[in-house]
Design a protein around this motif. Sequence first.
Motif, short mmCIF file in Angstrom:
data_model
loop_
_atom_site.label_atom_id
_atom_site.label_comp_id
_atom_site.label_asym_id
_atom_site.label_seq_id
_atom_site.Cartn_x
_atom_site.Cartn_y
_atom_site.Cartn_z
N HIS A 1 9.35 2.10 1.01
CA HIS A 1 8.28 2.11 0.01
C HIS A 1 6.93 2.33 0.70
CE1 HIS A 1 11.22 0.48 -2.85
NE2 HIS A 1 11.55 -0.38 -1.91
N PRO A 2 6.68 3.54 1.20
CA PRO A 2 5.44 3.78 1.97
C PRO A 2 4.17 3.62 1.15
CG PRO A 2 6.59 5.85 1.49
CD PRO A 2 7.51 4.74 1.10
N GLU A 3 4.21 3.96 -0.14
CA GLU A 3 3.00 3.84 -0.96
C GLU A 3 2.61 2.38 -1.15
OE1 GLU A 3 1.30 5.25 -5.35
OE2 GLU A 3 3.15 6.08 -4.56
N PHE A 4 3.62 1.53 -1.38
CA PHE A 4 3.36 0.09 -1.51
C PHE A 4 2.87 -0.47 -0.18
CE2 PHE A 4 4.51 -4.36 -1.31
CZ PHE A 4 4.21 -4.85 -2.57
N ASN B 1 -1.05 -5.84 -0.94
CA ASN B 1 0.11 -6.03 -1.81
C ASN B 1 0.94 -7.21 -1.32
OD1 ASN B 1 -0.46 -3.94 -3.55
ND2 ASN B 1 0.68 -2.42 -2.38
N PHE C 1 -6.37 7.54 0.70
CA PHE C 1 -5.12 7.95 0.07
C PHE C 1 -5.35 9.27 -0.66
CE2 PHE C 1 -2.04 7.94 -3.44
CZ PHE C 1 -0.86 7.83 -2.72
N ASP C 2 -4.69 10.33 -0.17
CA ASP C 2 -4.80 11.65 -0.80
C ASP C 2 -6.27 12.07 -0.94
OD1 ASP C 2 -3.87 14.00 -1.89
OD2 ASP C 2 -3.62 13.19 -3.92
N ASN D 1 8.88 -0.99 4.65
CA ASN D 1 7.75 -0.06 4.78
C ASN D 1 8.21 1.39 4.72
OD1 ASN D 1 6.00 -2.21 5.01
ND2 ASN D 1 5.67 -1.99 7.20
N SER E 1 -6.44 4.80 7.33
CA SER E 1 -5.41 3.98 6.70
C SER E 1 -5.82 3.48 5.32
CB SER E 1 -5.05 2.79 7.60
OG SER E 1 -6.19 1.98 7.82
N TYR E 2 -7.11 3.61 5.00
CA TYR E 2 -7.60 3.20 3.69
C TYR E 2 -7.92 4.40 2.80
CZ TYR E 2 -8.00 -1.58 5.41
OH TYR E 2 -7.72 -2.83 5.91
N HIS F 1 1.23 0.94 2.10
CA HIS F 1 -0.08 1.48 2.49
C HIS F 1 -1.20 0.49 2.19
CE1 HIS F 1 -3.25 4.45 3.17
NE2 HIS F 1 -3.78 4.09 2.02
N GLU F 2 -1.07 -0.28 1.12
CA GLU F 2 -2.08 -1.27 0.74
C GLU F 2 -1.68 -2.63 1.31
OE1 GLU F 2 -4.82 -3.20 0.20
OE2 GLU F 2 -5.29 -1.43 -1.03
#
Length: 344
Positions: free
Chosen positions: A316-319, A325, A41-42, A313, A38-39, A321-322
């Motif tokens: 805005h999945p990218e937002f 935020n 990204f790509d 969620n 979960s931490y 993810h952190e």
Amino acid sequence: MSNHRSWMYCRLDTFGYVSSEFKQGVDDFIDFAFSHVSYVFDNTIRCPCLKCANGEFHNRDVVEYHLYSWGFVGGYYAWSSHGESISGNLERVESSRSRDDPVNPYQSMVVDCDFGYNDFNRSGGTDENVEELPNPKAREFFSLLKDADESLWTGCKKHSKLSAVSQLLNCKSECNMSDSSYDRFISIVKDMLPEDEKLPTNFYRTKKMDSLGLGYKKIPACPNNCMLFYKESESLNECSVCGHPRYKPRKSSSSKHKDVPFKVLRYLPLTPRLQRLYMSSKTAKHMSWHEFNQSPEGEMRHPVDSEAWQQFNRTHPEFAHECRNVRLDLCTDGFNPFGPNAKP
């Protein structure tokens, strides 16, 4: 891996090469970080090196190279940006302190609150191979650290210079003292102290020293609340709605006297206040509480349990993810901001 992770800040051996313990620790850290998907990204993670300071995402090879080159950012014993629970590791770090090593609460306050600390770390100022001078924020930070350690006078064991100033300012605020009353009070106190005391002479000097607070911005406004003299209206000298002058009439034609607005709005910027919540170890863990404290099925005890949160969620999945935020809601207490009462 060492219980207290002392290897993190012992990068070089006695011959100036990267130590084998540090290499093994870096491998363990990277394996740990990539195991918390979960931490990731790509296929990248936050780089905790001295330069990136968890602000940049890189792949495994780049993170390894950065850590070998510059080491870890200061104080990153709890790998909270890579999936580790903050509270569990902080307990180990605190237990590693010597029982005879007293904690200076004012020094901790400076480290928690001051933005210059992170700026200095990112500039590389703490690395032994970097000779770059600290930036103004960093110089201010180290000045406050010095004040936190400096005794109020030679031999004083109860108060440092910073602790005395902080308590005096707190007293001024709670007792609603005027500036002149504070100046008079401080002059009496200074006369009672030894000759080598280090208290600032007046309120102006005291404010110049204490820079831990969050500032505000002054914006001139129309006395009739028609408009703000801001951005495209900043150069106007009278209200474009009612025609009221912006400034009070001058008592003197001298250019030394500044124009005084009839009314001033003091704007408290939101962004630095949200950032400050992450600067303190006591409040930072509460900012991501929702991620690590899931509610039981069918129970609602936090906005994260609501359908609106889940819909956000999905949108805005990218937002989402952190987890750090920040999401802001408008709370009106029954007032409709879009109704007829909202119009002037």
